[in-house]
Structure formats: C-alpha cells, structure tokens
Design an enzyme around this catalytic site. Structure first.
Site, PDB file in Angstrom:
ATOM      1  N   GLY A 294       0.970  -1.041  -0.209  1.00 51.67           N
ATOM      2  CA  GLY A 294       0.317   0.127   0.550  1.00 51.67           C
ATOM      3  C   GLY A 294       1.045   1.391   0.244  1.00 51.67           C
ATOM      4  N   CYS A 295       0.323   2.636  -1.009  1.00 50.23           N
ATOM      5  CA  CYS A 295       0.753   4.042  -0.610  1.00 50.23           C
ATOM      6  C   CYS A 295       2.037   3.815  -1.099  1.00 50.23           C
ATOM      7  CB  CYS A 295       0.380   4.444  -0.070  1.00 50.23           C
ATOM      8  SG  CYS A 295       0.475   6.291  -0.418  1.00 50.23           S
ATOM      9  N   SER A 296       3.162   4.068   0.391  1.00 52.14           N
ATOM     10  CA  SER A 296       4.219   4.434  -0.797  1.00 52.14           C
ATOM     11  C   SER A 296       5.382   2.804  -0.213  1.00 52.14           C
ATOM     12  CB  SER A 296       6.011   4.507   0.799  1.00 52.14           C
ATOM     13  OG  SER A 296       5.197   4.653   2.567  1.00 52.14           O
TER      14      SER A 296
END
Length: 564
Positions: A294-296
C-alpha cells in the site's frame, strides 16, 4: 451518530501514515502567501470592491438582516445555540462572512490551476484556524460542558493540554493509547518471526484452514508506519481474512531506523524484499510469491517488481497495489501544489543533516495538511470539552509512526521529481534502471473514492504504466485507510469495477463510464481474484517456518515494540 464515533471516522479517513512524504517547506508556504499579496496589490480597485462587499455583510449582521447560515453538514455548528442565540448566531455569521469574502476574492484573482490550488490550500488553513468553535468563548457546546461539569471540564482540558505539551511535543493527541496492547487486543493473529535482519523481520502467520493454496502472499508495508495495520482487530484484519481463505500469509515488519541507520536507501529496502521473498519461497516450497503493498510500500513494491523483471527473476507472482500513486501530478491534491523544486531541495538538505526524519516531525507536518480534521477537532474535544481523545485502533496505529531514513527520503524525492515510474529505463535506482513496462505480472489496483491523500484518479494512472496484460482496477467507496480496511459486514460498503473484461481505458473518466456498482466489501472480490492465481490447494503446514527459517519470537515480533 455520536460525537465520539464521528471523531473516530473522520480521523480514520484523514490518517497521514500512508500519504505523501515530502511535506511543505516554510519557504514555499511564505512564497505562496507573497504571491497572493502581490496579485492582490496589482489591482487596488479589486481590494476596495471586496472590502465594500465585506462591509455590507457586516452591516447586515449587526442589524440582524443577514441570511448567512452554516452548511447543515458542518458539524461545528450543529448546536441549536448557533441558530437561536443572537450572540452565537452573529459570531457564526461573522466567520461565514470572512469565509465568503475570502472565497470570492480568490475566485477573482488571475491564477493558473497550480497557483489557485496553493491559494485555496493556504486560505483553508487560515479560515479553519479562525473558526469561533476553536475558542471557549465562541463555542456554546464547550460553555455548556463547563457549566454542567461545575468547571471540571476546564480543569480536565488544561490537564490534557499540559500532558500534550510535556509528553507529546506540543501536538494535540489524536488517540487514547492506554487501552491498546500489541499481541493482546490488537495485532493478535497467531504466527512468528521466522527471519530477522538489522532492517526487517519476516512474520509467518499460522494457517487457520486445513488446506492452503500453494502460492503464498507477502505484504510489503510502508516504511513510515508499523506493519500491524494489516492485523488490527480480528473483524478488520486483512491477515486473518487471508488466512481464513487459505492464503499462506507473510508480512514484512520494518525496523524503526535510528540516526545511525539513516543511510538505509531504497536499494537496501529492495534487497531486504528480495531476501524476504526468497525466505517465503523456501518455507512454502513455491517458486512464485504473490506480493501486496500500500501507498509508499506500493512504490517500493513497484521498484522491486521492476528490478526482478530486469534480472529476469520470475519469482514474482501477482502484484496488488492499494491506494498507491506512481504517477503524481502537482494538481492531484491542493497540498501537493505547494511542493516545489526549492522545497524538495530543502527537504533533502534537512534530512541529510539530521540523518532521519523523526516520526513526530512527520506527524506534525501531515497534521497541518488537514488542520480541521487532525488538529482543531482534537483541540475542541480534548481541551475545550475536557474529554479524552477516542480509543480507536486505526488511530492508535496511526500514532505509532516510525522515523524515515534520510537516504530513503532522498530516493522517494527522486521518484517524485523524475516521475521515474512513467519512464522506461531512464532513471536508475536500486542497482537498475526502472522500467515498469517489463513487469508482466497479473495486477490488482485499488483506489478510494474520497481519498484525499492518494486521489483515486491518480492511482488509476498506474494501470497504464505496467506491461501486464491482466490488470484489474477496483474503486472502493471510502477514503484512504477505510478503502483498505473495508471488511465484509458493512451495510454501506460498495465498490466499482469495469463491466466488460479486457484492457482498461486510458483515463479514469473513461473507465468510470464503463463501471458497475457492486454492493458490499471488495475483499471477497479480491480474494476470489487471488485464489485463482494462487495455484492448487495442499495440506496446511503444521507449524510456521522451517529448518532454515525457524520460528524466533511470536507475532507481531520485536521491531513493532522497539523504542528508538
């Protein structure tokens, strides 16, 4: 819905942990304000005109003829006093007159889209801070609480403020951490650390079914938060859901870097991911390992996928990316409009000098990106009403942030500056040149309708970057963290998927036109997608790890509780 539940939900939607990493340089903020002042001064007649309009509004308020009223959905002005008490009604109208004047003034300024986003962002910070509800004299709910409690709410509020000043570095607390203890009532799925290095622990979770799918899944979490977001309470645990559906589940737990470990760069994290995949492959006997991030963490997983493709290493099975932006644009979010080349250069310099970006500094910066949700809500609740902040598992996890190494920060900035993921073989990182067109894995990409940190249309752009022939995009109805933590059972849950199978359209708007709304959580849809790509079933292992990777400490491991 109660005030407490409302506070929890809004805060959960605004969790900063997986958001942009750059922050805002003071110089960029001041520069944006200076631009507004210069633009305003360029046309004196405009100033006079708006001053007259503001004056007219003030006269109407004084004479009781103003029809200004707050938005019925604005919870700050829900109390009946704002409607029936002349003092409070006038106070709200003065505030709304300023808000209206600011909005009309900004609309008339000659600004391009980027400059307008900057102006709106700054104006919202200022306006949010001026709200009468942020003060005891201007908040009728706080005054009632003061009277009803015999003054005890004021004492409790002062105590909360003192505790934050002494123990929370002056930041208002967003969560009551006392009820939570890792391994006891949060992060309770059974398993063990089966591999540990200076940088990470690999956790193997114990199967809960008699049979499991051959191909395991490894989750790569972001480097700025603890991994147990994947395993909060049992009713919203991604880990438990995977286990209960026969998926062999592994999760990386990153170590919280100290100043001496500020040299850890993206290349080191990618090497760690490769080590983890090799361990997972050895333990399960599978040549393939599915990856979720997820995300970074998704950015990290994308660099990993690119490197594996460049090495012609086919260990990667499927790749799931959740609320992750690989092709950012300055106008995606208003806060992003303030990020400049100068700001990024200063961010690099400050990070290199300090060795790490401290967790509380990251949290402070993110809070001011959403001050109404992440600061003033809690000022009112904790200080003016004298109440404890909510005891909410998502907020507990969000407050349990980690430091970010300076070298990794620099690499994230490079990815942002160069738009590395949109290029093919032009930007070097982690000992290879990034080229997502060489990644052929089946992919599942998730966005959130109301996600203000990684807007869904920005996450959709990732569908056009990879060389995969099989890409599924799902749009959850929620915001950032709630888009992920959206288990079955929520009667309001829904998601959107493309009606017809085949290649995804080039733009998010085109995709949206061809979608259908599906009631319920997207988790079962994802799980069916995963199971089809996880091989055959076999008897579940009777223990975690193996002879080469024996169990060390019980999940969630040591690194999540380690103090730095």
């Amino acid at each position: 819905m109660s005030e407490k539940v409302t506070l929890e939900n809004e805060a959960a939607q605004s969790t900063n942990a997986l958001g942009p990493l750059i922050g805002i340089a003071r110089e960029d903020f001041v520069g944006a304000v200076a631009l507004l002042l210069r633009e305003t001064a360029s046309d004196p007649s405009r100033i006079i005109r708006h001053a007259q309009a503001m004056g007219e509004d003030m006269v109407k308020i004084l004479t009781g003829k103003s029809d200004l009223a707050p938005d019925p959905k604005d919870k700050r002005f829900m109390d009946p006093a704002w409607q029936y008490n002349p003092f409070f009604r006038a106070g709200a109208q003065y505030y709304l007159a300023v808000q209206k004047g600011m909005r009309n003034w900004l609309e008339e300024l000659e600004l391009d889209e980027l400059e307008r986003n900057r102006a709106n962002f700054i104006a919202n910070i200022i306006i949010d801070g001026l709200a009468p509800t942020n003060t005891l004299i201007g908040n009728p709910v706080a005054q009632k609480q003061l009277i009803n409690s015999g003054g005890l709410s004021l004492i409790a509020g002062l105590k909360n403020a003192y505790n934050d000043l002494v123990n929370n570095k002056g930041m208002v607390s967003q969560v009551d951490k006392r009820p939570f203890k890792l391994g006891e009532n949060i992060a309770t799925s059974k398993g063990a650390v089966v591999y540990r290095t200076q940088m990470f622990e690999l956790i193997h979770y114990a199967p809960t079914t008699e049979e499991v799918y051959e191909i395991p899944q490894l989750t790569i979490p972001p480097q700025i938060n603890k991994m147990y977001i994947n395993d909060l309470s049992p009713d919203k645990s991604v880990v438990k859901y995977q286990l209960d559906n026969g998926i062999q589940t592994f999760v990386i737990s990153w170590r919280n870097p100290s100043k001496e470990q500020g040299i850890w760069a993206m290349a080191d994290y990618i090497k760690a991911c490769e080590e983890a995949m090799e361990a997972v492959s050895h333990i399960t006997g599978s040549d393939k390992v599915n990856v979720s991030a997820g995300c970074s963490g998704g950015q990290t997983a994308s660099v990993l996928a690119s490197k594996l493709a460049a090495q012609k290493n086919d260990i990667l099975g499927t790749l799931t990316l959740m609320v992750c932006v690989l092709h950012p644009k300055p106008t995606d979010v208003e806060a992003g409009s303030l990020v400049s080349e100068n700001g990024m250069a200063l961010a690099r310099q400050r990070a290199e000098k300090a060795g790490i970006i401290k967790a509380d500094d990251l949290a402070r910066g993110f809070a001011w990106l959403r001050p109404n949700d992440l600061i003033w809500n809690y000022v009112i609740n904790n200080y003016l009403l004298g109440m404890d902040p909510p005891a909410f598992d998502v907020l507990f996890w969000n407050a349990d942030a980690t430091n970010l190494s300076a070298s990794l920060m620099g690499d994230f900035l490079t990815l942002f500056e160069t738009l590395a993921f949109t290029k093919q073989g032009e930007v070097e990182m982690a000992d290879h040149k990034i080229d997502l067109s060489k990644v052929k894995s089946d992919m599942f990409i998730l966005g959130g309708v109301t996600d203000h940190i990684t807007p869904w249309k920005a996450t959709y752009r990732s569908t056009q970057l990879f060389g995969s022939k099989d890409i599924t995009y799902v749009l959850s109805q929620s915001g950032h963290m709630q888009a992920i933590l959206n288990p079955p059972g929520n009667p309001k849950a829904k998601y959107y998927v493309q009606k017809k199978k085949g290649k995804l359209p080039e733009t998010a708007d085109e995709w949206l036109q061809g979608t259908e709304e599906v009631k319920g959580s997207w988790w079962p849809f994802w799980m069916e997608w995963m199971q089809k790509r996880s091989g055959k079933k076999k008897a579940a292992p009777k223990s975690v790890g193996d002879d080469v990777y024996p169990p060390l400490d019980p999940a969630p491991g040591l690194y999540v509780v380690e103090e730095v």
